[in-house]
Design a protein around this motif. Sequence first.
Motif, PDB file in Angstrom:
ATOM      1  N   UNK A   1       3.339 -35.683  -4.046  1.00  0.00           N
ATOM      2  CA  UNK A   1       4.728 -36.062  -4.265  1.00  0.00           C
ATOM      3  C   UNK A   1       4.742 -37.427  -4.954  1.00  0.00           C
TER       4      UNK A   1
ATOM      5  N   UNK B   1       8.610 -32.193  -7.234  1.00  0.00           N
ATOM      6  CA  UNK B   1       7.914 -33.214  -6.457  1.00  0.00           C
ATOM      7  C   UNK B   1       7.912 -34.567  -7.152  1.00  0.00           C
TER       8      UNK B   1
ATOM      9  N   UNK C   1       7.636 -39.968   3.421  1.00  0.00           N
ATOM     10  CA  UNK C   1       7.359 -38.693   2.756  1.00  0.00           C
ATOM     11  C   UNK C   1       5.863 -38.370   2.812  1.00  0.00           C
TER      12      UNK C   1
ATOM     13  N   UNK D   1      20.978 -44.206   4.425  1.00  0.00           N
ATOM     14  CA  UNK D   1      19.711 -44.539   5.075  1.00  0.00           C
ATOM     15  C   UNK D   1      19.374 -43.499   6.152  1.00  0.00           C
TER      16      UNK D   1
ATOM     17  N   UNK E   1      18.100 -40.537   4.457  1.00  0.00           N
ATOM     18  CA  UNK E   1      16.730 -40.731   3.963  1.00  0.00           C
ATOM     19  C   UNK E   1      15.717 -40.632   5.089  1.00  0.00           C
ATOM     20  N   UNK E   2      16.041 -41.195   6.246  1.00  0.00           N
ATOM     21  CA  UNK E   2      15.033 -41.280   7.304  1.00  0.00           C
ATOM     22  C   UNK E   2      15.125 -40.151   8.330  1.00  0.00           C
TER      23      UNK E   2
ATOM     24  N   UNK F   1      16.186 -36.059   5.591  1.00  0.00           N
ATOM     25  CA  UNK F   1      15.168 -35.583   4.646  1.00  0.00           C
ATOM     26  C   UNK F   1      13.935 -35.007   5.347  1.00  0.00           C
TER      27      UNK F   1
ATOM     28  N   UNK G   1      12.732 -31.217   4.975  1.00  0.00           N
ATOM     29  CA  UNK G   1      11.379 -30.987   4.483  1.00  0.00           C
ATOM     30  C   UNK G   1      10.670 -29.966   5.375  1.00  0.00           C
TER      31      UNK G   1
ATOM     32  N   UNK H   1       9.563 -32.822  -0.947  1.00  0.00           N
ATOM     33  CA  UNK H   1      10.457 -33.974  -0.880  1.00  0.00           C
ATOM     34  C   UNK H   1      11.684 -33.751  -0.004  1.00  0.00           C
TER      35      UNK H   1
ATOM     36  N   UNK I   1      14.597 -33.912  -1.136  1.00  0.00           N
ATOM     37  CA  UNK I   1      15.717 -34.505  -1.871  1.00  0.00           C
ATOM     38  C   UNK I   1      16.404 -33.437  -2.714  1.00  0.00           C
TER      39      UNK I   1
ATOM     40  N   UNK J   1      20.298 -42.412  -2.347  1.00  0.00           N
ATOM     41  CA  UNK J   1      19.116 -42.459  -1.487  1.00  0.00           C
ATOM     42  C   UNK J   1      18.547 -41.084  -1.172  1.00  0.00           C
TER      43      UNK J   1
END
Lengths: 286, 317
Positions: free
Chosen positions: A155, A185, A202, B150, B153-154, B157, B161, B168, B170, B249
Amino acid sequence: MKFFKKVTFTALAAVFAVTASLTGAASAADSLSGKITINGSTALLPLTLQAAKEFQKLHPKVKIAASGKGSVTGPQAVKKGIADIGACDWDASIDVPGFKAFDGQVANKVAVIPFATIVNKNVGVDNLTTDQLKGIYSGKITNWKQVGGADADIVVITRAFGSGTRVNYQSKALAGGDIVKKDKNYKEVGSSGDMKTAVGSTPNSIGYIDLVYVTGGDIKAVKFNGVAATSDNVINGSYKIWAYGYYMTKGQPTGATKAFIDYVQSKKFQQGSLKKLKFIPISAMK
Amino acid sequence: MVQQTIDPNIEPKPAAGGPRPVNISARRHLRHRLSDYAARYYFLLSILALCFVLVLVTVFIGKTALLLFGHISPAQFFFSFDWTPEDEKFGAASFIINTLSLTVLTMLISVPISVGMAVLTAEIAPLWLKRFIRPVLDLLVGIPSIVYGYLGLTVLLPFLRNLSGEGLGDGLLAAALVLALMVLPTISRISDDAITVVPAKYRDAAYALGSTRFQVIMRVVLPAAGRGILSAVILGMTRAIGETMAVVMVIGNTPQLAKTLFTPSSVLTSNIVMQISNVEFDSTWNYALHMMAFLLLLISFVLILVIRFLGRKRRES
């Protein structure tokens, strides 16, 4: 509160700087007074703020206003006459990939900034060569297996085009190679802080960042061509991913601006506060 | 103060036998009228100043934006998918499409939930629950968007995943989930108000005809509050379209068309905020970013016009 103070101060300082330069009173070197406005790189901002604090103790009549944004805003602000000093992570007086030279500006070296390739802590690889990095960032290498790691997709996390860190990383670590990966990625982040969070959270990710940010257990710096990313290896010349930080000025600096740059370049500051902030003195590279 | 002069009944009667009562009253009257005038012009001035600033912003962004078409053709900007500023290629089509699909996806997720919550708070919940839910929703509006980003993101995600097996996580889905949470209080509180003002006689009539509670809500209350709910949805959309910090983000910031829910991509807002600090002032790149901002401004403008239009229709009917 602090933020507003800073904004007001910057605005006031800009106004003062304009009026001062109009009346021609800015460059009185003997008694050393005046205003210095500094804009540009956030990477250099901690250094600038520390230097400003110390310099103002020595010369109370000099007022310094410093703020940080992207690297390129430094030389731009100097060009427009908004700032006296533009902090930049590359030498903006010559062409770099993506950015034309700023004519008539002088680059004053003030610090050495080391950069590191970082990976998430779950990645088993701890050494990457220039060719491997080039392969990863150009999209030819997509699996950690290909560079000696576990069987997992790589990634890639990178900074947005125009970031000083990216400019330097591309020219030093990738030997000018492109970052051209656009698939599922690949991700761009806006700042060094985001980079650290993104790589740390990640799995199987790779990124790059200022060496001073490499702390904590979620990310680790990998060796570059077999050399560990440490200040010592930068100084002895074996670790190649580093760059000078510059103060750009319109022509040769004069007056208070010159005195300030001299102070930042002085042995006392370079060996003292600058080292404490984990930058590397410029004299160490000679 | 203002009310006093408007309503003559409040004017106190002069004390009996007091000296020159008529004169005092006239002076009072004059004073009140003057303060009225002062207040009126003060408010008028404030509004005019605001309009002036708004016009300045629009003109400045528009002027800078239109400079773009001196460098590249509108066709390239609107229809090309190639955004490679370093090679002077400024195609914003993927950002525009991504922005629209992100908004639609956000609305698909948040509208059913928030209207459901509005029905709950307005129609079903007991008083103590209403008193709990409403302030909580109001508080959610006050949380800065970067905090949502945030958390996305933490927390979100890594979850996505694991769920999807992607590297990712995202992409549009992550951004839409974060945005849905952000616009949820806006939509549900305004819909709540719209439902609450539906006259009780409608419900009574429906019950009298033998409707169940579900039928009353679905067939009577919701249609009656329809326009109000629609303007709530549009307000939520304007918030979702303009939102930057949370989206940037979790969306991946890669200038490509989002073909799947997990393709790292970029929308108008996130692309502007990622690049604006790194471009030179007088460059095509800068003009292109301003054009994207102008586009967002136009979209919000149109949406707000739609709300006004709906509002007027509601008053007329």
